[in-house]
Design an enzyme around this catalytic site. Structure first.
Site, mmCIF file in Angstrom:
data_model
loop_
_atom_site.group_PDB
_atom_site.id
_atom_site.type_symbol
_atom_site.label_atom_id
_atom_site.label_comp_id
_atom_site.label_asym_id
_atom_site.label_seq_id
_atom_site.Cartn_x
_atom_site.Cartn_y
_atom_site.Cartn_z
ATOM 1 C CB THR A 144 -55.229 2.666 -6.327
ATOM 2 O OG1 THR A 144 -53.996 2.703 -7.047
ATOM 3 C CG2 THR A 144 -55.636 4.090 -5.986
ATOM 4 C CB CYS A 145 -54.894 -2.451 -7.378
ATOM 5 S SG CYS A 145 -55.778 -1.753 -8.748
ATOM 6 C CG HIS A 204 -45.977 12.483 -8.474
ATOM 7 N ND1 HIS A 204 -45.499 11.487 -9.301
ATOM 8 C CD2 HIS A 204 -46.751 11.863 -7.549
ATOM 9 C CE1 HIS A 204 -45.963 10.319 -8.869
ATOM 10 N NE2 HIS A 204 -46.719 10.523 -7.810
ATOM 11 C CD GLN A 249 -61.314 2.998 -13.952
ATOM 12 O OE1 GLN A 249 -60.667 3.781 -14.644
ATOM 13 N NE2 GLN A 249 -61.764 1.858 -14.422
ATOM 14 C CD GLN A 264 -58.522 3.952 -7.895
ATOM 15 O OE1 GLN A 264 -57.639 4.476 -8.567
ATOM 16 N NE2 GLN A 264 -58.745 2.651 -7.913
ATOM 17 N N GLY A 304 -70.257 -19.640 -29.916
ATOM 18 C CA GLY A 304 -69.129 -20.185 -29.170
ATOM 19 C C GLY A 304 -69.133 -19.535 -27.804
ATOM 20 C CB ALA A 305 -69.264 -20.665 -24.696
ATOM 21 C CD GLU A 308 -61.021 -16.492 -19.679
ATOM 22 O OE1 GLU A 308 -60.465 -15.601 -19.050
ATOM 23 O OE2 GLU A 308 -60.524 -17.633 -19.860
ATOM 24 C CB CYS A 330 -67.022 -14.998 -26.707
ATOM 25 S SG CYS A 330 -68.163 -14.774 -28.032
#
Lengths: 271, 434
Positions: free
Chosen positions: B49-50, B99, B116, B120, B189-190, B192, B194
């Site tokens: 996974t990442c 583990h 997640q 995975q 407002g716009a 990020e 938000c």
């Protein structure tokens, strides 16, 4: 037989109260379902007790304080179970079941012997008037439980202190809706109870309304709930205001039911 | 047979290392087959996974197995072992079981309790099953890990609360409005943040979106993105009553929404509740707005406070989860040890039985004046001797099987009595145990 059913009901309600309080601490689905089943079993036993008593006495068993408290409790449990089926909010039971249990427990404090009926009570209206009245009381009791939950949950949201209790309580929207539902069930029933009472009074004593303390307080109760319903429908009263008024209404109702009987004398005071 | 885990995660390696070691999720066949081709590796599963890359194997040779996976990881990705080695952890036996149970239960995740990782691992196991690189031990092991993760999920509240600001806002909205499907969000407002928060609301079923911004073009653009409705900034207070949830993040230096405005708006809404989320710093909405009836205002600090308390709650739940894992490790370890011990016992018994039978037959064949019930008696005698002799080692093996150091006894017995060391018995047994 009668005493057995009574004891059984009391014991099961006690168990249900414990189960619902346990659910409040640890809200597991299974625990909620078990609590509901216990309460339902108690309801069945309670119905058996009431029917048995009806058969034995030959009239609706709501003629003294013992019977009234018991019937009040039965109605609360019955109405609550209906709400449970619809909304599946077991936690409401944690607030309502103790009320039902306490009413039932309180009824043990009054003489339970079946007495011959006072002539004025010998009427087909006895059943109609009293059953309506107690069903409305029960609906308002559930509203009372939901209103308390609403105020607690709202306090969490406003103060931004979101404790574990916050997670367990349902959304404000649902609590407000339950409050409203109870009102729309309880108010017509109360209205009908008062009207049927007046008709009965006319046939028994020749007057529809005599400003007996019970009648006066019933009217006050009716006005409180009428105001709440009116506020809701016209000016959109909801949330906190509605919850507070539901709580106020419940205390007025309790006084109408108990206070008038115990402290004021009148035609409705059971001896 | 032992379980060995070698890998690296966000806790031991930076993202640039993790990137290099990651396996493409759609091309697992090649590395899995390569692993299985390595000597002494009986089964293999790769989780990539990442945040982590881990290889699970079953092997007879613990130290060798660890070294071989490490070399495989370096060789496969063309990284020098010296660079990779310091980032790798390796576990075997009980530590390996713990583990993987912890990873599957999301106790080892960056955000403890995030769901997640379980999916995975299931996917990773799916590849191994598809290419038949996992066998009885890893099959059983991973199924156990899934059931432990499920137990943790149902018996603790580890994942029951939101741990990001955006999710916390959605969760709060749910507690206010219940169902969000008939609710409308207004973006003021716009910014990020938000946008991100608005996306979370849309993903959680919010119906309508309105967007306003000082530059109207920007509002139009953003509204298009959300399939919402642009509102000119001057019309804000004319339109605000249509919104149930208000997300504000303008660059304004002063409050743009004051209690008086909100009182007016809420009256127009017939007291229907409103939820204001002020993500702007400095704030856009006067904190006194929270005092208006049926209005709930949360600013960035409030939301972060909610997240912090949720995280703290998760940490407490994690303790309960560890206790569940402790319990489950014992059970699984017992199974694994029995898997090792039982075939040895079976082999030992059949060896003795074969010898007894062969010798008995020889004796009976050459014994001429055997009394009528002699054969029966000899049969009983020899069986009794064999059973008596085998009782202590069987009992001892079963006992050590539950404790540890199993390999030592098993290997000694197999060498001393020249027992078969085939995998087939273990496999048969494993299937029986399933």
């Amino acid at each position: 037989m009668n005493a057995l059913f009574f004891k059984l009901t009391l014991a099961i309600y006690f168990a249900a109260t414990i189960a619902y309080l346990a659910y409040l601490v640890k809200p597991r689905e299974v625990l909620g379902k078990v609590s509901c089943w216990i309460l339902s079993a108690g309801f069945v036993a309670h119905c058996a007790y009431t029917v048995d008593r009806y058969l034995e006495a030959g009239h609706t068993p709501i003629t003294n304080l013992h019977e009234s408290l018991s019937f009040f409790s039965l109605a609360v449990v019955g109405i609550y179970i209906l709400f449970e089926r619809k909304y599946r909010i077991f936690i409401l039971g944690s607030f309502v079941t103790p009320v039902a249990f306490l009413l039932m427990a309180a009824s043990t404090g009054f003489p339970s012997a079946i007495m011959p009926l006072n002539p004025a009570l010998k009427s087909k209206w006895l059943m109609v008037h009293t059953v309506m009245a107690f069903l409305s009381y029960a609906a308002f009791s559930v509203a009372f439980g939901a209103a308390i939950m609403y105020l607690i949950q709202q306090h969490f949201l406003k103060s931004k202190k979101l404790g574990p209790m916050y997670q367990k309580l349902p959304s404000l929207d649902i609590l407000d809706e339950i409050n409203y539902r109870c009102l729309t069930i309880g108010f017509p029933l109360l209205t009908f109870a008062i009207i049927s009472g007046a008709i009965w009074a006319e046939s028994a004593w020749g007057t529809y309304w005599s400003w007996d303390p019970k009648e006066t307080w019933s009217l006050i109760t009716w006005f409180v709930y009428a105001a709440l319903l009116h506020g809701r429908l016209t000016t959109g009263w909801r949330g906190k205001k509605a919850a507070i008024l539901a709580i106020v209404g419940f205390f007025v109702l309790l006084f109408t039911f108990l206070g008038v009987n115990l402290f004021l004398s009148g035609l409705h005071s059971y001896k | 047979m032992n379980i060995v885990v070698v890998g690296l995660s966000h806790k031991t390696a930076s993202v640039d290392i993790r990137e290099k070691v990651a396996f493409a999720p759609t091309q697992m066949e090649k590395p899995l087959r390569a692993l299985l081709a390595i000597e002494d590796i009986a089964e293999a599963v790769i989780v990539s996974t990442c945040n982590r890359v881990e290889v699970y194997i079953s092997t007879r040779d613990i130290a060798g197995g660890m070294a071989r996976i490490k070399r495989f990881l370096a060789d496969y990705h063309g990284i020098s072992p010296e660079i990779l080695e310091p980032h790798l952890y390796a576990h075997h036996g009980e530590a390996a079981i713990r583990h993987v149970f912890r990873v599957a239960s999301s106790l080892d995740s960056m955000v403890v309790g995030e769901p997640q990782i379980l999916g995975q691992i299931k996917t990773a196991y799916g590849y191994a099953a598809e290419f038949k690189t996992s066998g009885i031990i890893l099959n059983r092991f991973l199924h156990k890990a899934f059931s432990v993760a499920k137990r943790v999920r149902t018996e603790t509240k580890i994942a029951s609360s939101a741990v990001s600001v955006s999710f916390a806002a959605v969760e709060l909205a749910r507690k206010i409005f219940g169902n969000l499907s008939d609710k409308t969000v207004m973006l003021i407002g716009a910014g990020e943040m938000c946008e991100l928060a608005a996306k979370h609301f849309i993903n959680n079923g919010v119906r309508g979106v309105m967007v306003t911004n000082r530059t109207y073009e920007r509002a139009v653009k953003l509204a298009e993105e959300f399939e919402g409705k642009p509102v000119s900034f001057d019309d804000l207070f004319d339109q605000l009553h249509k919104a149930d949830i208000v997300l504000s993040s303008t660059g304004a230096t002063q409050f743009i929404i004051k209690p008086k405005d909100v009182e007016e708006v809420i009256r127009r809404r017939k007291l229907k509740p409103m939820f204001f989320i002020d993500i702007a710093v400095p704030r856009d909405i006067d904190p006194k707005v929270n005092d208006v009836e049926n209005v709930y205002l949360y600013d960035m600090d409030d939301l972060q406070g909610v997240v912090a308390s949720n995280l703290q709650q998760r940490a407490e739940e994690a303790k309960k989860a560890e206790a569940i894992i402790d319990e489950e490790i014992g059970q699984f370890h017992k199974w694994l040890s029995n898997l090792e011990v039982t075939p040895t016992i079976v082999a030992l018994r059949s060896k003795f039985e074969e010898t007894r039978k062969a010798e008995l037959e020889k004796t009976l064949a050459s014994w001429k004046d055997l009394p009528p019930d002699g054969a029966k008696r000899l049969e009983a005698l020899t069986t009794a001797i064999v059973n008596k002799l085998l009782h202590p080692p069987t009992a001892t093996l079963k006992r050590v099987g539950q404790g540890g150091r199993t390999d030592l006894y098993v290997d000694a017995l197999r060498t001393l009595f020249e027992l078969q060391t085939g995998e087939s018995e273990a496999e048969e047994l494993g299937e029986l145990e399933e």
